[in-house]
Design a protein around this motif. Structure first.
Motif, short mmCIF file in Angstrom:
data_model
loop_
_atom_site.label_atom_id
_atom_site.label_comp_id
_atom_site.label_asym_id
_atom_site.label_seq_id
_atom_site.Cartn_x
_atom_site.Cartn_y
_atom_site.Cartn_z
N MET A 1 0.77 -1.20 -0.43
CA MET A 1 0.12 0.22 -0.01
C MET A 1 0.37 1.22 -0.01
N GLU A 2 0.12 2.66 -0.33
CA GLU A 2 1.35 3.34 -1.26
C GLU A 2 0.32 4.79 -0.77
N LEU A 3 0.85 6.06 -0.32
CA LEU A 3 0.79 6.73 -0.18
C LEU A 3 0.77 7.96 -1.50
N THR A 4 -0.36 8.55 -1.71
CA THR A 4 -0.35 9.45 -2.77
C THR A 4 -0.88 10.99 -2.25
N VAL A 5 -0.12 11.46 -2.48
CA VAL A 5 -0.64 13.11 -1.31
C VAL A 5 -0.61 13.92 -3.03
N ILE A 6 -2.50 14.18 -2.92
CA ILE A 6 -3.25 14.27 -3.77
C ILE A 6 -3.07 16.46 -3.21
N THR A 7 -2.91 17.74 -4.13
CA THR A 7 -3.20 18.70 -3.62
C THR A 7 -4.75 19.58 -4.53
N LEU A 8 -5.67 20.13 -3.97
CA LEU A 8 -6.47 20.32 -4.70
C LEU A 8 -6.34 21.75 -4.72
N ASP A 9 -6.84 22.99 -5.40
CA ASP A 9 -6.61 24.60 -4.97
C ASP A 9 -7.91 24.16 -5.47
N ALA A 10 -8.32 25.51 -5.43
CA ALA A 10 -10.46 25.71 -5.33
C ALA A 10 -9.67 27.05 -6.96
N VAL A 11 -11.03 26.85 -7.92
CA VAL A 11 -10.64 27.74 -8.61
C VAL A 11 -12.12 28.75 -8.47
N ASP A 12 -12.50 28.96 -7.41
CA ASP A 12 -14.22 30.00 -7.85
C ASP A 12 -14.07 29.81 -5.73
N ALA A 13 -14.56 30.34 -5.69
CA ALA A 13 -14.91 30.92 -3.62
C ALA A 13 -15.98 29.87 -3.83
N ALA A 14 -16.66 29.89 -4.44
CA ALA A 14 -17.65 28.61 -4.09
C ALA A 14 -17.19 27.14 -3.50
N ALA A 15 -16.29 26.61 -4.52
CA ALA A 15 -15.43 25.64 -3.64
C ALA A 15 -15.32 25.89 -2.47
N VAL A 16 -15.21 26.55 -2.32
CA VAL A 16 -13.81 27.04 -0.69
C VAL A 16 -15.36 26.67 0.62
N ARG A 17 -16.35 27.27 0.26
CA ARG A 17 -17.39 27.19 1.35
C ARG A 17 -18.33 26.28 1.05
N PRO A 48 -6.66 28.71 2.83
CA PRO A 48 -7.89 28.85 2.66
C PRO A 48 -7.51 28.63 1.12
N GLY A 49 -8.98 27.44 0.58
CA GLY A 49 -8.40 27.45 -0.82
C GLY A 49 -8.04 26.39 -2.07
N ARG A 50 -6.95 25.68 -0.53
CA ARG A 50 -6.59 24.97 -1.02
C ARG A 50 -6.94 23.74 0.06
N LEU A 51 -7.05 22.18 -0.32
CA LEU A 51 -7.33 20.51 0.50
C LEU A 51 -5.88 19.68 -0.63
N HIS A 52 -5.34 18.85 0.94
CA HIS A 52 -4.87 18.00 0.18
C HIS A 52 -5.47 16.48 0.66
N LEU A 53 -5.03 15.82 -0.18
CA LEU A 53 -5.84 14.22 -0.96
C LEU A 53 -4.74 13.35 0.17
N GLY A 54 -5.11 12.65 1.43
CA GLY A 54 -4.15 11.83 1.20
C GLY A 54 -4.86 9.90 0.82
N MET A 55 -4.10 8.99 -0.92
CA MET A 55 -5.12 8.22 -0.29
C MET A 55 -3.89 7.43 -1.12
N PHE A 56 -4.25 6.20 0.34
CA PHE A 56 -3.82 5.06 0.18
C PHE A 56 -3.86 3.33 -0.83
N THR A 57 -3.44 3.46 -2.08
CA THR A 57 -3.57 2.49 -2.89
C THR A 57 -2.94 1.27 -3.36
N VAL A 58 -2.91 0.30 -3.64
CA VAL A 58 -2.02 -0.43 -4.42
C VAL A 58 -1.96 -0.97 -5.04
N ALA A 59 -0.34 -0.94 -5.32
CA ALA A 59 -0.02 -0.92 -6.47
C ALA A 59 -0.66 -2.10 -7.46
N THR A 60 -1.04 -2.19 -8.67
CA THR A 60 -1.37 -3.62 -9.35
C THR A 60 -0.13 -3.83 -10.30
#
Length: 112
Positions: A1-17, A48-60
Motif C-alpha cells: 500500500m502506498e500513499l499519494t498526496v494530491i493537492t487541490l486548489d479552488a478555482v472559484d469561491a463557491a468551492a471553498v464555501r 484557504p482554497g487548498r485541500l490535501h488528499l491522502g490516498m492509500f492505494t495498492v499498486a497492480t
C-alpha cells in the motif's frame, strides 16, 4: 500500500464555501472502481482554497499506486459538481508530514 498526496486548489469561491471533507471522502470512494484497490482516504485543509488528499492505494501490475489515485481523483472531479470548482494543483512525491487534528479520514472497513 502506498500513499499519494494530491493537492487541490479552488478555482472559484463557491468551492471553498462548499468544501466538506467528509463529503469529499464519500465522493472519492464512490468514484473508485473495485479493482483499483483503494484502501484509505484522508482530506486535510491547507491554506484557504487548498485541500490535501491522502490516498492509500495498492499498486497492480498494470498501474502504479500514484496513477490509480490520480485517476480516481480525476474521475470524481469530472463526475460530481461539488468537486467541479477544484483543480489538481500537484501530486507531490511522498514525504512525511505531521498529522493535524482536523484530518478527516476513513478506512475501507468504515466506508463500505
Amino acid at each position: 500500500m502506498e500513499l499519494t498526496v494530491i493537492t487541490l486548489d479552488a478555482v472559484d469561491a463557491a468551492a471553498v464555501r462548499n468544501a466538506d471533507g467528509a463529503r469529499i471522502v464519500d465522493l472519492l470512494w464512490t468514484a473508485a472502481a473495485r479493482g483499483e484497490r483503494l484502501e484509505h482516504i484522508s482530506v486535510q485543509a491547507g491554506r484557504p482554497g487548498r485541500l490535501h488528499l491522502g490516498m492509500f492505494t495498492v499498486a497492480t501490475g498494470e498501474r502504479t499506486a500514484r496513477s490509480t489515485a490520480l485517476a480516481i481523483c480525476r474521475r470524481a472531479m469530472a463526475t460530481y459538481p461539488l468537486l467541479g470548482g477544484w483543480r489538481i494543483a500537484a501530486a507531490p512525491p511522498l514525504r512525511p508530514t505531521p498529522l493535524s487534528a482536523d484530518l478527516l479520514s476513513m478506512t475501507q472497513e468504515e466506508h463500505p
